[in-house]
Design an enzyme around this catalytic site. Structure first.
Site, short mmCIF file in Angstrom:
data_model
loop_
_atom_site.label_atom_id
_atom_site.label_comp_id
_atom_site.label_asym_id
_atom_site.label_seq_id
_atom_site.Cartn_x
_atom_site.Cartn_y
_atom_site.Cartn_z
CE LYS A 132 -3.57 -1.35 -0.62
NZ LYS A 132 -4.78 -0.98 -1.31
CE LYS A 155 17.22 -8.94 2.68
NZ LYS A 155 16.04 -9.38 2.14
CE LYS A 188 16.04 -14.23 -5.85
NZ LYS A 188 15.10 -14.90 -4.93
P1 ADP Z 1 15.12 -11.56 -2.58
O1 ADP Z 1 15.22 -10.40 -1.60
O2 ADP Z 1 16.34 -11.67 -3.42
O3 ADP Z 1 13.84 -11.54 -3.39
P2 ADP Z 1 13.78 -13.58 -1.06
O4 ADP Z 1 12.95 -12.54 -0.38
O5 ADP Z 1 13.16 -14.47 -2.08
O6 ADP Z 1 15.07 -12.86 -1.70
O7 ADP Z 1 14.48 -14.45 0.07
C1 ADP Z 1 14.49 -15.86 0.14
C2 ADP Z 1 15.21 -16.24 1.43
O8 ADP Z 1 16.57 -15.78 1.41
C3 ADP Z 1 14.57 -15.61 2.67
O9 ADP Z 1 14.55 -16.58 3.71
C4 ADP Z 1 15.49 -14.48 3.05
O10 ADP Z 1 15.51 -14.25 4.45
C5 ADP Z 1 16.85 -14.96 2.54
N1 ADP Z 1 17.66 -13.82 2.08
C6 ADP Z 1 17.42 -13.05 0.99
N2 ADP Z 1 18.35 -12.08 0.83
C7 ADP Z 1 19.20 -12.22 1.88
C8 ADP Z 1 20.38 -11.51 2.30
N3 ADP Z 1 20.86 -10.48 1.60
N4 ADP Z 1 21.01 -11.91 3.42
C9 ADP Z 1 20.53 -12.97 4.13
N5 ADP Z 1 19.44 -13.69 3.79
C10 ADP Z 1 18.76 -13.32 2.68
#
Ligand code: ADP
Ligand code: TRP
Length: 323
Positions: free
Chosen positions: A113, A192, A195
């Site tokens: 939102k 961080k 993607k």
């Molecule tokens: P993205 O942010 O690339 O779309 P997702 O949200 O699909 O990644 O995350 C999938 C899993 O990977 C989750 O459990 C998330 O906590 C972990 N994860 C994603 N990015 C990181 C990061 N930079 N450091 C640690 N864990 C991560």
């Protein structure tokens, strides 16, 4: 009796170093100690992926990635969410118990939102209810997730409690397993790794593409000969997540002494990534050439998952008066 663990991962793009260190590694190591269920959350992914070829490609990629990194389908029940229609069926039953204000409290919904999404879909709004169905169908003890998913597990517990109070105890309240000490892996721009920020280092990218990602890590303009603070450097911060304590100490000294440029640091990081994932990268290539084999593994996993899902849904049907 081993404790039961369940988690789901969306097939939303190329798996990256942050996904591996933050989630995938943990999912895989848990199979040694627990009874594990892991599914590809392709129904959830439809909230963003609206292209059949992409859905298929990303599903194979994610499955191949887990298998290449060490997921053992003999130890972990590994399947696609869409193969088990009980997830969607239970979601509907929960939909009739969950209120709109309850779902409006979801952080993910509020974020959407705030980002100005006006024509959000019902799927996005309902995302936590499907996730509750995913989890409760298998009655797991533990759900390993990242910090961002904490609220979804709390909502799952609330939904389970609502059902149990109305119809009788069926559902076990699952505990989240959130590793507070898991570092947030920084991306190539220092934010961080994600993607959605386009700053990833992809585990299975071809070597030249991987090189491009690593060489593209943003650094400051300290000249080669000057001493540098390793902790302020993205390259070092990623390197230390994969290197041994001795290697880390050694590179740290190089930074502090001066005469060690970022280019050289990036080369070291690239070599580290390539050697660390060498076996998995080879296995991945091999698996991606055998899609039928991947399909077969997921189908066998689905058979095991299905019998549990049916038995829970049968209990639900009895309690609600459908049976
Ligand atoms: P993205 O942010 O690339 O779309 P997702 O949200 O699909 O990644 O995350 C999938 C899993 O990977 C989750 O459990 C998330 O906590 C972990 N994860 C994603 N990015 C990181 C990061 N930079 N450091 C640690 N864990 C991560
Ligand atoms: N929402 C989770 C994520 O984006 C994926 C997911 C779907 C999940 N269903 C689940 C995770 C059930 C754990 C349990 O990461």
């Amino acid at each position: 009796m081993k404790k039961r663990v369940l988690s789901g991962v969306q097939p939303s793009g190329h798996p990256h170093l942050g996904n591996y260190l933050g989630a995938m590694r943990r999912h895989i190591e848990m199979q040694e100690e627990y009874e594990c269920f892991l599914f590809i959350a392709d129904l959830h992914a439809l909230t963003t992926v609206k292209d059949s070829n992409l859905m298929k490609a990303q599903t194979y990629e994610l499955a191949a990635a887990y298998l290449a990194l060490g997921l053992d389908p003999e130890k972990t029940v590994f399947f696609k969410q869409s193969a088990i229609s009980e997830h969607a069926e239970l979601c509907w039953i929960f939909d009739c118990l969950v209120t709109v204000p309850f779902l409006e409290r979801s952080h993910a919904w509020k974020d959407a939102k705030n980002k100005g999404v006006k024509e959000a879909t019902m799927g996005l709004f309902n995302y936590p209810v499907l996730q509750a169905a995913d989890i409760l169908l298998y009655k797991p003890d533990l759900v390993p997730v990242g910090k961002d998913q904490k609220q979804h597990i709390e909502m799952t517990r609330d939904i389970a409690t609502t059902f149990n109070n109305l119809f009788g105890e069926i559902f076990k309240l699952p505990e989240p397993e959130i590793k507070e000490e898991v570092a947030i892996v920084p991306g190539t721009d220092g934010q961080k790794m994600s993607k959605s920020y386009g700053n990833t280092i992809d585990l299975f990218a071809p070597e030249n593409a991987l090189k491009k990602q690593v060489m593209g890590i943003v650094t400051d303009s300290t000249p080669v000969e000057d001493p540098k603070d390793p902790d302020k450097c993205n390259v070092f911060n990623i390197y230390k997540l994969l290197a041994s304590p001795e290697e880390t100490k050694d590179v740290e000294n190089k930074y502090r002494q001066g005469g060690f440029g970022y280019g050289e640091a990036k080369k070291l990081l690239l070599e580290k990534i390539l050697s660390h994932f060498a076996k998995s990268r080879e296995k991945y290539e091999n698996l991606m050439g055998k899609k039928d084999f991947i399909t077969q593994i997921l189908e066998e996993g689905a058979k095991k998952a299905k019998s549990i899902a049916i038995s829970t849904l049968d209990e639900v049907k009895e309690k609600t008066g459908y049976k």
